[in-house]
Design a protein around this motif. Structure first.
Motif, mmCIF file in Angstrom:
data_model
loop_
_atom_site.group_PDB
_atom_site.id
_atom_site.type_symbol
_atom_site.label_atom_id
_atom_site.label_comp_id
_atom_site.label_asym_id
_atom_site.label_seq_id
_atom_site.Cartn_x
_atom_site.Cartn_y
_atom_site.Cartn_z
ATOM 1 N N ARG A 1 0.852 -1.186 0.000
ATOM 2 C CA ARG A 1 0.000 0.000 0.000
ATOM 3 C C ARG A 1 0.889 1.238 0.000
ATOM 4 O O ARG A 1 1.695 1.446 0.911
ATOM 5 N N LEU A 2 0.739 2.068 -1.029
ATOM 6 C CA LEU A 2 1.560 3.253 -1.191
ATOM 7 C C LEU A 2 0.678 4.488 -1.360
ATOM 8 O O LEU A 2 -0.450 4.403 -1.856
ATOM 9 N N PHE A 3 1.233 5.638 -0.995
ATOM 10 C CA PHE A 3 0.534 6.912 -1.108
ATOM 11 C C PHE A 3 1.323 7.818 -2.049
ATOM 12 O O PHE A 3 2.462 8.178 -1.755
ATOM 13 N N TYR A 4 0.715 8.166 -3.180
ATOM 14 C CA TYR A 4 1.315 9.041 -4.179
ATOM 15 C C TYR A 4 0.796 10.464 -3.926
ATOM 16 O O TYR A 4 -0.348 10.780 -4.219
ATOM 17 N N HIS A 5 1.649 11.338 -3.392
ATOM 18 C CA HIS A 5 1.260 12.696 -3.012
ATOM 19 C C HIS A 5 1.619 13.707 -4.102
ATOM 20 O O HIS A 5 2.660 13.595 -4.751
ATOM 21 N N ALA B 1 8.273 2.850 -13.208
ATOM 22 C CA ALA B 1 8.794 3.872 -14.130
ATOM 23 C C ALA B 1 7.717 4.299 -15.112
ATOM 24 O O ALA B 1 8.003 4.593 -16.273
ATOM 25 N N ASP B 2 6.461 4.353 -14.650
ATOM 26 C CA ASP B 2 5.382 4.769 -15.547
ATOM 27 C C ASP B 2 4.337 5.641 -14.844
ATOM 28 O O ASP B 2 3.202 5.736 -15.287
ATOM 29 N N PHE B 3 4.734 6.297 -13.745
ATOM 30 C CA PHE B 3 3.890 7.317 -13.140
ATOM 31 C C PHE B 3 4.266 8.644 -13.793
ATOM 32 O O PHE B 3 5.385 9.130 -13.648
ATOM 33 N N HIS B 4 3.332 9.235 -14.527
ATOM 34 C CA HIS B 4 3.616 10.407 -15.344
ATOM 35 C C HIS B 4 3.295 11.677 -14.555
ATOM 36 O O HIS B 4 2.128 12.017 -14.358
ATOM 37 N N VAL B 5 4.321 12.365 -14.098
ATOM 38 C CA VAL B 5 4.170 13.631 -13.393
ATOM 39 C C VAL B 5 4.148 14.722 -14.458
ATOM 40 O O VAL B 5 5.177 15.266 -14.846
ATOM 41 N N TYR C 1 -6.878 21.209 -1.836
ATOM 42 C CA TYR C 1 -5.762 21.639 -2.650
ATOM 43 C C TYR C 1 -4.707 20.554 -2.864
ATOM 44 O O TYR C 1 -3.934 20.609 -3.821
ATOM 45 N N ASN C 2 -4.578 19.628 -1.940
ATOM 46 C CA ASN C 2 -3.499 18.633 -1.948
ATOM 47 C C ASN C 2 -4.084 17.239 -2.063
ATOM 48 O O ASN C 2 -5.158 16.961 -1.536
ATOM 49 N N PHE C 3 -3.356 16.369 -2.750
ATOM 50 C CA PHE C 3 -3.880 15.042 -3.048
ATOM 51 C C PHE C 3 -2.922 13.945 -2.616
ATOM 52 O O PHE C 3 -1.708 14.155 -2.542
ATOM 53 N N ALA C 4 -3.485 12.759 -2.407
ATOM 54 C CA ALA C 4 -2.698 11.532 -2.320
ATOM 55 C C ALA C 4 -3.532 10.414 -2.928
ATOM 56 O O ALA C 4 -4.672 10.188 -2.505
ATOM 57 N N TYR C 5 -2.977 9.753 -3.965
ATOM 58 C CA TYR C 5 -3.569 8.513 -4.447
ATOM 59 C C TYR C 5 -3.191 7.428 -3.443
ATOM 60 O O TYR C 5 -2.012 7.144 -3.239
ATOM 61 N N ASP C 6 -4.180 6.828 -2.824
ATOM 62 C CA ASP C 6 -3.977 5.748 -1.854
ATOM 63 C C ASP C 6 -4.157 4.431 -2.615
ATOM 64 O O ASP C 6 -5.281 4.007 -2.875
ATOM 65 N N ILE C 7 -3.042 3.797 -2.960
ATOM 66 C CA ILE C 7 -3.081 2.633 -3.851
ATOM 67 C C ILE C 7 -2.674 1.384 -3.088
ATOM 68 O O ILE C 7 -1.561 1.298 -2.551
ATOM 69 N N ASN C 8 -3.564 0.419 -3.036
ATOM 70 C CA ASN C 8 -3.261 -0.882 -2.457
ATOM 71 C C ASN C 8 -2.985 -1.844 -3.621
ATOM 72 O O ASN C 8 -3.911 -2.390 -4.222
ATOM 73 N N PHE C 9 -1.705 -2.018 -3.950
ATOM 74 C CA PHE C 9 -1.346 -2.871 -5.079
ATOM 75 C C PHE C 9 -1.630 -4.339 -4.780
ATOM 76 O O PHE C 9 -1.873 -5.120 -5.691
ATOM 77 N N SER C 10 -1.604 -4.714 -3.505
ATOM 78 C CA SER C 10 -1.913 -6.097 -3.137
ATOM 79 C C SER C 10 -3.405 -6.369 -3.192
ATOM 80 O O SER C 10 -3.845 -7.440 -3.606
ATOM 81 N N GLY C 11 -4.208 -5.386 -2.769
ATOM 82 C CA GLY C 11 -5.659 -5.559 -2.728
ATOM 83 C C GLY C 11 -6.384 -5.068 -3.953
ATOM 84 O O GLY C 11 -7.604 -5.189 -4.038
ATOM 85 N N ASN C 12 -5.637 -4.460 -4.936
ATOM 86 C CA ASN C 12 -6.245 -3.936 -6.166
ATOM 87 C C ASN C 12 -7.357 -2.932 -5.871
ATOM 88 O O ASN C 12 -8.487 -3.048 -6.354
ATOM 89 N N THR C 13 -7.027 -1.925 -5.054
ATOM 90 C CA THR C 13 -7.953 -0.830 -4.793
ATOM 91 C C THR C 13 -7.196 0.486 -4.850
ATOM 92 O O THR C 13 -5.974 0.540 -4.678
ATOM 93 N N VAL C 14 -7.939 1.561 -5.064
ATOM 94 C CA VAL C 14 -7.370 2.904 -5.013
ATOM 95 C C VAL C 14 -8.407 3.839 -4.406
ATOM 96 O O VAL C 14 -9.612 3.703 -4.668
ATOM 97 N N PHE D 1 5.738 13.257 -3.816
ATOM 98 C CA PHE D 1 6.526 12.198 -3.177
ATOM 99 C C PHE D 1 5.647 10.971 -2.995
ATOM 100 O O PHE D 1 4.420 11.038 -3.101
ATOM 101 N N ILE D 2 6.293 9.842 -2.740
ATOM 102 C CA ILE D 2 5.597 8.564 -2.551
ATOM 103 C C ILE D 2 6.056 7.973 -1.229
ATOM 104 O O ILE D 2 7.264 7.921 -0.948
ATOM 105 N N GLU D 3 5.086 7.536 -0.413
ATOM 106 C CA GLU D 3 5.444 6.941 0.868
ATOM 107 C C GLU D 3 4.721 5.617 1.071
ATOM 108 O O GLU D 3 3.655 5.366 0.498
#
Length: 333
Positions: A112-116, A226-230, A186-199, A250-252
């Motif tokens: 589970r990662l957070f793309y801010h 290498a395919d997150f397009h900023v 104003y600020n975002f984070a994509y909350d992505i669970n790559f194991s659970g296939n949810t966002v 950033f990603i955490e």
């Protein structure tokens, strides 16, 4: 070159003292000018970003950094990015594109990662809502922001696998997100669970802590790191330039850091299971020429090969997999 890379690495250690582990830091502080982005090449992979998806003109036409380009509520960095697309910004297609890609050896696609990130537009060189824009997206487009689509083309919308989950008027000079409870986010984070296939989506106002505004939605999550397009991809060609402003990238992993700037936030530990729900919002599915197929075959303009690529290697008919930047990147054309 070593100093440039060391500066980028130092920002990871100095900018975060709370919450989860930052596994990739996209701060623009190490980039004092457009020339610093050009230090990256396939043979010399330095800095936080790959820079190859852009037009034929000098980098200074498409990228600029400065203190006036960042979200003023953010204190972890001194400057943000102004990103421009115009009629010269063609990259291997008739689409106009200016996009940065994370340069890292970290695994950005597991657990589970957070793309801010934070994003804004201005009244000067404003985006044209008569064209579809894909903003801060993945190659497979399982989650992204869009502008210029749907019934209200002037809205900024959050999409999951081609379906809009919420939208908000994209007003000028607001560090942007969703308008909720009479406040702009104003600020975002994509909350992505790559194991659970949810966002899901987190957002906040100015310097207020992030809150979860959309619950987890089921989708097929995938990235090869290498395919997150900023950046921004615009479908179609128009002459006037458009400026987009991006900061706080950033990603955490682990727990999300909800604090923005010097504000007081909390740490939200990851849950062992994430329920899959469908957030309210538009169910329209605007046509996009770059959305990757969830079948074994890739669609037009999608990635189909390159070093480290583990996604689809074949293309839907009549397209073929073409080496664009061998041996690093191949695309269905």
């Amino acid at each position: 070159m070593k100093a440039f890379g060391a500066f980028a690495a130092l920002s990871v250690l100095s900018g975060f003292v709370q919450a989860g582990t930052v596994i990739w830091d996209g701060s623009f502080d190490p980039y004092n000018s457009a020339a610093d982005f050009d230090k990256w090449t396939w043979a010399n992979q330095v800095g936080a970003y790959q820079w190859y998806i852009h037009g034929t003109q000098p980098t200074s036409r498409y990228l600029a950094t400065g203190a006036s380009y960042k979200n003023p509520a953010v204190t972890r960095e001194k400057q943000g990015l102004k990103l421009t697309i115009d009629s010269t910004a063609h990259w291997n297609s008739d689409m106009e594109r200016s996009e940065l890609i994370p340069q890292t050896t970290a695994n950005l696609g597991s657990g589970r990662l957070f793309y801010h990130f934070s994003v804004k537009r201005s009244t000067t060189n404003a985006p044209d809502p008569s064209f579809e824009h894909q903003v801060l997206f993945f190659e497979s487009h399982f989650t992204e922001l869009k502008y210029g689509v749907g019934n209200t083309k002037t809205d900024l919308q959050w999409f999951v696998s081609g379906s809009s989950k919420w939208s908000t008027p994209f007003q000028a000079d607001v560090w942007y997100g969703v308008k909720l409870n009479h406040r702009y986010r104003y600020n975002f984070a994509y909350d992505i669970n790559f194991s659970g296939n949810t966002v899901s989506l987190w957002a906040s106002t100015g310097g207020n802590p992030l809150v979860q505004v959309v619950q987890p939605v089921g989708t097929s999550t995938f990235t090869n790191s290498a395919d997150f397009h900023v950046g921004v991809l615009r479908l179609g060609t128009t002459t006037p330039p458009e400026d987009w402003y991006i900061s706080r990238v950033f990603i955490e992993s682990g727990s999300i850091n909800t604090a923005i700037g010097s504000g007081t936030g909390t740490t939200q530990p990851p849950t062992t299971t994430l329920p899959t729900t469908t957030a309210p919002g538009s169910t329209s599915k605007p046509v996009t020429t770059t959305t990757a197929s969830q079948s074994p075959l890739q669609t037009q303009y999608g990635q189909c090969g390159g070093n480290g690529w583990t996604g689809p290697s074949g293309c839907v008919s009549p397209f073929k997999c073409v080496e664009v930047s061998p041996p690093w990147y191949s695309q269905c054309q």
